[in-house]
Design a protein around this motif. Structure first.
Motif, short mmCIF file in Angstrom:
data_model
loop_
_atom_site.label_atom_id
_atom_site.label_comp_id
_atom_site.label_asym_id
_atom_site.label_seq_id
_atom_site.Cartn_x
_atom_site.Cartn_y
_atom_site.Cartn_z
N ARG A 74 0.82 -1.22 0.00
CA ARG A 74 0.00 0.00 0.00
C ARG A 74 0.85 1.27 0.00
O ARG A 74 0.33 2.35 -0.23
CB ARG A 74 -0.96 -0.03 1.19
CG ARG A 74 -2.03 -1.10 0.97
CD ARG A 74 -3.00 -1.28 2.08
NE ARG A 74 -4.02 -2.25 1.69
CZ ARG A 74 -4.78 -2.91 2.54
NH1 ARG A 74 -4.67 -2.71 3.83
NH2 ARG A 74 -5.68 -3.78 2.09
N ALA A 105 -5.32 -7.92 -1.09
CA ALA A 105 -4.38 -6.79 -1.03
C ALA A 105 -3.46 -6.78 -2.24
O ALA A 105 -3.17 -5.72 -2.83
CB ALA A 105 -3.56 -6.87 0.26
N GLU A 108 -4.93 -5.23 -5.35
CA GLU A 108 -4.96 -3.77 -5.47
C GLU A 108 -3.76 -3.26 -6.27
O GLU A 108 -3.74 -2.10 -6.70
CB GLU A 108 -4.95 -3.13 -4.08
CG GLU A 108 -6.20 -3.46 -3.25
CD GLU A 108 -6.11 -2.91 -1.84
OE1 GLU A 108 -5.14 -2.17 -1.56
OE2 GLU A 108 -7.00 -3.22 -1.02
N THR A 109 -2.77 -4.14 -6.47
CA THR A 109 -1.55 -3.73 -7.17
C THR A 109 -1.40 -4.42 -8.52
O THR A 109 -1.05 -3.78 -9.52
CB THR A 109 -0.32 -4.05 -6.29
OG1 THR A 109 -0.48 -3.42 -5.01
CG2 THR A 109 0.96 -3.56 -6.93
N GLU A 172 -14.50 -7.26 -3.78
CA GLU A 172 -14.73 -6.56 -5.03
C GLU A 172 -14.03 -7.33 -6.14
O GLU A 172 -12.82 -7.55 -6.09
CB GLU A 172 -14.18 -5.14 -4.96
CG GLU A 172 -14.99 -4.20 -4.07
CD GLU A 172 -14.52 -2.77 -4.18
OE1 GLU A 172 -13.98 -2.41 -5.25
OE2 GLU A 172 -14.69 -2.03 -3.21
#
Length: 256
Positions: A74, A105, A108-109, A172
């Motif tokens: 993040r 997580a 997200e990248t 999501e």
């Protein structure tokens, strides 16, 4: 204390092994407990033992490593994390929530693709088997529980998959489905079709029970008097299949 009183080294070793396995499960399935213990939020014997083993959080275990990894992601440290441009997961029937959150997580990248074998095209996260419905109905009226079996076979044998698929609904994601109804040309296909559509054949006029056709051997039940006899019957059945179906190869067979 009762177990160890008057015990020898072997008993102590067995107890240590049992506790170690339990702590290992906590790291996977209860990381919130581990973090709370290290913050001193519990004082029972397991929490005290854990703090004594880890020095109150000085030992970097998998929960801490996962938190450091997510924090690095993040903060934009994709290169430092050594991530590929895409992650693909195949053949999984379940994942612990902590692992699922880790992949969320990562997603997200970079792209994370989960290829999931789902036996049912309908939402089946709320189905329960007859035993669970009966047990919960003791404390509350069945009509208030909003529980149904949907398909009795799926409800009885599909609990791990049900919980996993249900957990995935909270993430999501973009979903792409490739369901195909096998029809009901044989008994096996009829069972698969019922699982796919979340129905129990024979309940109502829309889906009457399918009679088994002559020569249909797609589902067989063999009663054997010993484990050795089970192997012998399996061996004979496989030989007969290989002889009757020249295109069938050993690689096409799974024995479970």
């Amino acid at each position: 204390a009762d177990y160890l009183r008057g015990g020898d080294d072997l008993r102590r070793f067995h107890l240590a092994e049992r506790i170690a396995l339990l702590f290992d499960e906590y790291l996977v399935y209860r990381p919130d407990w581990i973090l709370a213990w290290e913050e001193g939020k519990a004082d029972h014997w397991q929490a005290r033992l854990w703090r004594g083993m880890t020095g109150g959080g000085d030992v970097r275990h998998r929960v801490q490593l996962a938190e450091e990894f997510v924090a690095a992601l993040r903060h934009g440290a994709r290169g430092a994390a050594g991530l590929p441009p895409r992650v693909s997961l195949f053949g999984l029937t379940a994942l612990p929530p902590a692992h699922l959150q880790l992949f969320a997580a990562i997603a997200e990248t970079v792209d994370v693709h989960l290829f999931l074998l789902n036996p049912c095209q309908e939402y089946w996260g709320a189905i329960r088997d007859a035993r669970e419905i009966a047990r919960r109905s003791v404390h509350e009226a069945p009509g208030n529980l909003y529980l149904e079996s949907g398909n009795s076979l799926l409800a009885a044998l599909g609990k791990p998959g049900r919980d996993f698929v249900d957990t995935l609904q909270d993430l999501e994601s973009l979903q792409e489905t490739r369901f195909e109804d096998p029809g009901d040309e044989c008994l096996l296909h009829a069972i698969q079709s019922d699982l796919l559509s979340l129905r129990t054949r024979g309940e109502g006029d829309d889906h009457p029970r399918t009679p088994v056709r002559d020569g249909d051997r797609s589902v067989q039940v063999h009663s054997c008097h010993s484990a050795v006899r089970e192997i012998e019957v399996l061996h004979d059945q496989l030989l007969a299949l290989f002889e009757s179906q020249p295109g069938l190869m050993p690689a096409d067979v799974v024995v479970m």
